[in-house]
Design an enzyme around this catalytic site. Structure first.
Site, short mmCIF file in Angstrom:
data_model
loop_
_atom_site.label_atom_id
_atom_site.label_comp_id
_atom_site.label_asym_id
_atom_site.label_seq_id
_atom_site.Cartn_x
_atom_site.Cartn_y
_atom_site.Cartn_z
N PHE A 36 99.34 101.31 152.07
CA PHE A 36 98.30 102.28 151.74
C PHE A 36 97.07 102.05 152.61
O PHE A 36 96.53 102.96 153.22
CB PHE A 36 97.94 102.18 150.25
CG PHE A 36 96.91 103.18 149.82
CD1 PHE A 36 97.29 104.43 149.35
CD2 PHE A 36 95.55 102.89 149.93
CE1 PHE A 36 96.33 105.37 148.98
CE2 PHE A 36 94.59 103.82 149.56
CZ PHE A 36 94.99 105.06 149.08
N GLU A 113 92.61 113.18 119.40
CA GLU A 113 92.54 112.44 120.66
C GLU A 113 91.78 111.15 120.42
O GLU A 113 91.10 111.02 119.42
CB GLU A 113 91.71 113.24 121.69
CG GLU A 113 92.30 114.55 122.06
CD GLU A 113 91.29 115.40 122.84
OE1 GLU A 113 90.27 114.88 123.31
OE2 GLU A 113 91.57 116.60 122.96
N LYS A 115 88.68 108.71 121.11
CA LYS A 115 87.30 108.85 121.56
C LYS A 115 87.03 107.68 122.51
O LYS A 115 86.98 106.52 122.08
CB LYS A 115 86.34 108.82 120.37
CG LYS A 115 84.91 109.09 120.76
CD LYS A 115 84.07 109.35 119.52
CE LYS A 115 82.65 109.77 119.81
NZ LYS A 115 81.93 108.97 120.75
N ASP A 117 85.06 105.25 124.95
CA ASP A 117 83.68 104.75 124.89
C ASP A 117 83.17 104.40 126.28
O ASP A 117 83.12 103.24 126.68
CB ASP A 117 83.65 103.52 123.97
CG ASP A 117 82.23 103.17 123.55
OD1 ASP A 117 81.33 103.98 123.80
OD2 ASP A 117 82.04 102.09 122.98
N TYR A 225 88.89 115.41 128.98
CA TYR A 225 89.31 115.90 127.68
C TYR A 225 88.78 117.28 127.29
O TYR A 225 88.90 117.70 126.15
CB TYR A 225 88.95 114.90 126.58
CG TYR A 225 87.54 114.34 126.69
CD1 TYR A 225 86.42 115.14 126.57
CD2 TYR A 225 87.36 112.98 126.92
CE1 TYR A 225 85.16 114.63 126.68
CE2 TYR A 225 86.08 112.45 127.02
CZ TYR A 225 84.98 113.27 126.90
OH TYR A 225 83.74 112.76 127.01
N LYS A 312 84.67 107.77 113.61
CA LYS A 312 84.42 106.51 114.32
C LYS A 312 85.16 105.37 113.64
O LYS A 312 85.16 105.27 112.41
CB LYS A 312 82.92 106.19 114.31
CG LYS A 312 82.07 107.24 115.03
CD LYS A 312 82.01 106.99 116.51
CE LYS A 312 80.93 106.03 116.86
NZ LYS A 312 79.77 106.47 117.49
N CYS A 406 62.03 72.87 125.01
CA CYS A 406 63.41 72.86 125.52
C CYS A 406 64.21 71.76 124.83
O CYS A 406 63.77 70.61 124.80
CB CYS A 406 63.39 72.65 127.03
SG CYS A 406 65.05 72.49 127.72
N CYS A 409 65.01 68.99 127.68
CA CYS A 409 64.03 68.17 128.40
C CYS A 409 62.64 68.22 127.76
O CYS A 409 61.70 67.67 128.30
CB CYS A 409 63.94 68.64 129.86
SG CYS A 409 63.20 70.26 130.04
N CYS A 424 63.08 77.83 129.91
CA CYS A 424 62.53 76.50 130.16
C CYS A 424 62.09 76.50 131.62
O CYS A 424 62.90 76.72 132.52
CB CYS A 424 63.60 75.43 129.95
SG CYS A 424 63.09 73.85 130.64
N CYS A 430 65.27 69.71 134.37
CA CYS A 430 66.00 69.99 133.14
C CYS A 430 67.50 69.89 133.43
O CYS A 430 68.02 70.66 134.25
CB CYS A 430 65.60 71.38 132.66
SG CYS A 430 66.45 71.92 131.19
#
Ligand code: IVH
Length: 667
Positions: A36, A113, A115, A117, A225, A312, A406, A409, A424, A430
């Site tokens: 390809f 169908e 749905k 997302d 769709y 949903k 933190c 440290c 931090c 650290c």
């Protein structure tokens, strides 16, 4: 023009469209990727040679281009409405009865169908060719993202068959498959870029990228769709979609014409489970009245059609006890709160920990230790706490507070104005930040040193390395002192560190881990400024002139080199012998077409950035010079060209060429 060439180009285009369709829509490739790519390259070469045969629908358009464009706002011919949502089967039944009553029929057909997302898109086809792709926007007008959408392999640029309307729109969802999403986030994490929360955000973020060649790399997919137009082929929604399928669109097979509510509930129950095995995210079922005549009768409310509704899926939830909250410090210094929970089963896995994201989220939940909390796995992969069962609270534990220092440290944390996260700031002291920097330095795309996370952890904990430069002082004899280290692995590591001294400059620059300097930015910096001294010396103003370098990146680079310890570190690396200047060979490898030619660039250009033009010039043996003199061969003039340069060139009789003329020179 040679008719044979024209036929050859057309045959290749036709063939490649078919292979694209076989691979991306049918998932049944009939040739190898290698074959390809070879054919595509052949077509690209021919198109370059015969620009007069340009075709906006050619399969070569799928790779996108690096021209940045602001998106044009386009008004939708038919507004892009949303759907009414429901979470209960009772409301689905109400919808069915209402529609039946309104139409005054004993039975109506409902199409079920999935749905999807992702992010919705409206595509316009004229005479079988994709002419425009527009985002939903505010429903009335959206962004013209045609160039980006053309890179989505499952969206046909040219339709198959001949029974499609002359002009029609088709709507659907652009999606980022889970596997691509995971890979993208992994890469972003490596490059200290913010992560996408879910594939939906990743898909819409990608569609809005300015550079379509970047979009092309992100491997988006699509499902269509909804067909709109004046002369659609059939009188039912289902038949129209099946027609669209025959024209080459990716139409889901998870679609069913139902004649009763029972059949609808069966579909819901089946896909509520089965959707977990799909490669893309779904968040419900859409029910649509099948007959277009009945759809017209039912019509629309201001916001949504009366002939469709979305059911949903309930995000799966579990309730469990919050035992404690720990705070993790990442490689970038960002502090993430993590909830430790009593183990609970959720969507097939045992959940013991959940993300709490940031201080605002903790505050919003009013969390107390010992609370019974609801955990949810929505579109996100990491489970999150979505609420507290306050009824179950009979003893109030300690309120969860975000830490001030933190945990690694003890440095006081900072919170950047306008950002939710705490950091931090002790970058060089650290431990997780130091280890993280070293891990990034050795990673495959950076110095490609053969050391995993555990090795770095061990070497750091044993005091062998405190920064990236220390790696180069490691001796295999010392490594042998470590537990379980055999001579061979010790020698391998030392050898791989030694070999990293040949890694090209752009990867070394990336490896330094300057915040926001990812792979692409490092490449741009190197091709514009050539060596570390120039980058170190560059001012903010000089940096922002480099292609793709904006305010945030420029500031970060200036800050990095303003720190003495960073300059010392870079100097040490220089002494060790790492590559800190551009490989001259890489500059002049393509051809010698511009040997002995010197060119001044001025103004802004339509197709390429100035840096890119400069690179191309150098790749073909030409020299880019800053000022016009009698030795200049050409002035490459763009829009808003500097008047003094123009005047001087005219005075000296130097040939002025346009971007296209330049590109022809090197073709
Ligand atoms: S039909 C007029 N079908 O859901 C209604 N929408 O809240 C046209 N969506 O914006 C939409 N899968 O982005 C329809 N099978 C499907 C869908 C679907 C996902 C999205 C779409 C729309 C939103 C509605």
């Amino acid at each position: 023009m040679d008719i044979e060439v024209k036929n050859k180009i057309e045959a290749l285009r036709h063939e490649l469209h078919q292979h694209n369709y076989n691979y991306y829509v049918l998932s049944q490739p009939t040739i190898s990727d290698f074959e390809f790519d070879r054919k595509l390259k052949e077509l690209q070469d021919l198109e370059l040679q015969y620009p007069e045969l340009y075709d906006p629908s050619s399969p070569t358009q799928r790779v996108g281009s690096d021209i940045s464009k602001e998106f044009k706002q386009v008004k939708h011919k038919y507004s892009m409405l949303s759907l009414g949502n429901t979470y209960s089967e009772g409301e689905v039944a109400d919808f069915y009865q209402r529609a039946r009553k309104f139409i005054n029929a004993d039975e109506i057909e409902l199409v079920c169908e999935l749905k999807y997302d992702g992010t919705s898109i409206s595509l316009t086809y004229e005479n079988g060719e994709l002419v425009q792709a527009v985002t939903r926007g505010d429903g009335e007008k959206g962004d013209d993202v045609t160039a980006n959408v053309k890179t989505i392999r499952s969206i046909p640029l040219k339709l198959q068959g001949n029974d499609f309307p002359t002009r029609f729109e088709i709507r659907g969802e652009v999606l980022m498959p889970w596997a691509v999403f995971d890979e993208l986030n992994k890469e972003r994490e490596e490059q200290e870029e913010s992560l996408f929360a879910n594939p939906r955000n990743a898909a819409s973020g990608t569609l809005k990228l300015q550079n379509s060649s970047e979009v092309s790399k992100r491997k988006l997919d699509s499902y269509l769709y909804y067909l709109l137009g004046e002369d659609l082929p059939a009188e039912t929604h289902y038949d129209n979609l099946q027609k669209a399928k025959s024209w080459g669109f990716k139409i889901s097979d998870a679609i069913k014409v139902c004649h009763s509510l029972d059949e609808v509930f069966e579909f819901i129950a089946y896909w509520n489970k089965e959707r977990k095995n799909l490669p893309v995210a779904t968040d419900g079922i859409v029910l649509k009245v099948n007959s277009l005549r009945q759809q017209r009768n039912l019509g629309f409310t201001a916001k949504s059609p009366r002939w469709a509704i979305a059911y949903k899926f309930q995000a799966e939830q579990a309730c469990t006890r919050l035992n404690s909250v720990s705070f993790q410090v990442g490689r970038t210094g960002a502090v993430t709160p993590v909830a430790n929970l009593d183990p609970v089963q959720l969507s097939g896995t045992t959940v013991k920990r959940a993300s709490l994201h940031n201080a605002d989220i903790i505050e919003g939940l009013d969390l107390h230790i010992g609370d019974m909390v609801f955990v949810e796995k929505g579109g996100e992969i990491i489970p999150k706490i979505v609420g507290v069962d306050t009824e179950a609270r009979f003893m109030l534990g300690d309120k969860v507070q975000f830490i001030k220092n933190c945990p690694e440290c003890d440095t006081p944390l900072v919170r950047v104005e306008g950002e939710a996260a705490h950091y931090c700031p002790n970058e060089d002291g650290c431990p997780p930040q130091i280890k993280g920097k070293i891990e990034h330095f050795v990673s495959r795309k950076a110095m490609n040193i053969n050391a995993g996370e555990e090795t770095i952890e061990l070497l750091y904990n044993k005091g062998y390395i405190k920064n990236i430069a220390d790696l180069y002082s490691l001796r295999w004899e010392d490594l042998l002192m470590l537990d379980r280290w055999a001579q061979k692995s010790a020698q391998n590591l030392v050898q791989s560190i030694e070999e990293s001294k040949q890694v090209p400059f752009e990867r070394v620059l990336f490896a330094l881990g300057i915040r926001y300097v990812g792979e692409t930015v490092a490449k741009k910096l190197v091709s514009a400024l050539h060596n570390i001294n120039a980058i170190e010396a560059a001012s903010y103003t000089e940096l922002v002139q480099v292609d793709e370098i904006g305010d945030r990146i420029a500031c970060s680079i200036v800050d990095y080199f303003a720190k003495e310890e960073n300059r010392i570190l870079v100097n040490r690396l220089k002494e060790i012998g790492l590559q800190f200047k551009i490989d001259e060979h890489s500059l002049s490898k393509t051809s010698e077409k511009l040997n002995g030619i010197s060119i001044v660039i001025s103004g802004t250009f339509e197709k390429h950035s100035r840096d890119e033009l400069k690179n191309r010039m150098e790749q073909h043996g030409g020299k880019n010079v800053a000022t016009v003199s009698s030795k200049t061969t050409y002035l490459l003039a763009g829009e808003n060209i500097g008047p003094s340069k123009l005047e001087k060139a005219q005075k000296l009789g130097i040939k002025i060429i346009s971007e296209d003329e330049f590109l022809q020179l090197i073709q």
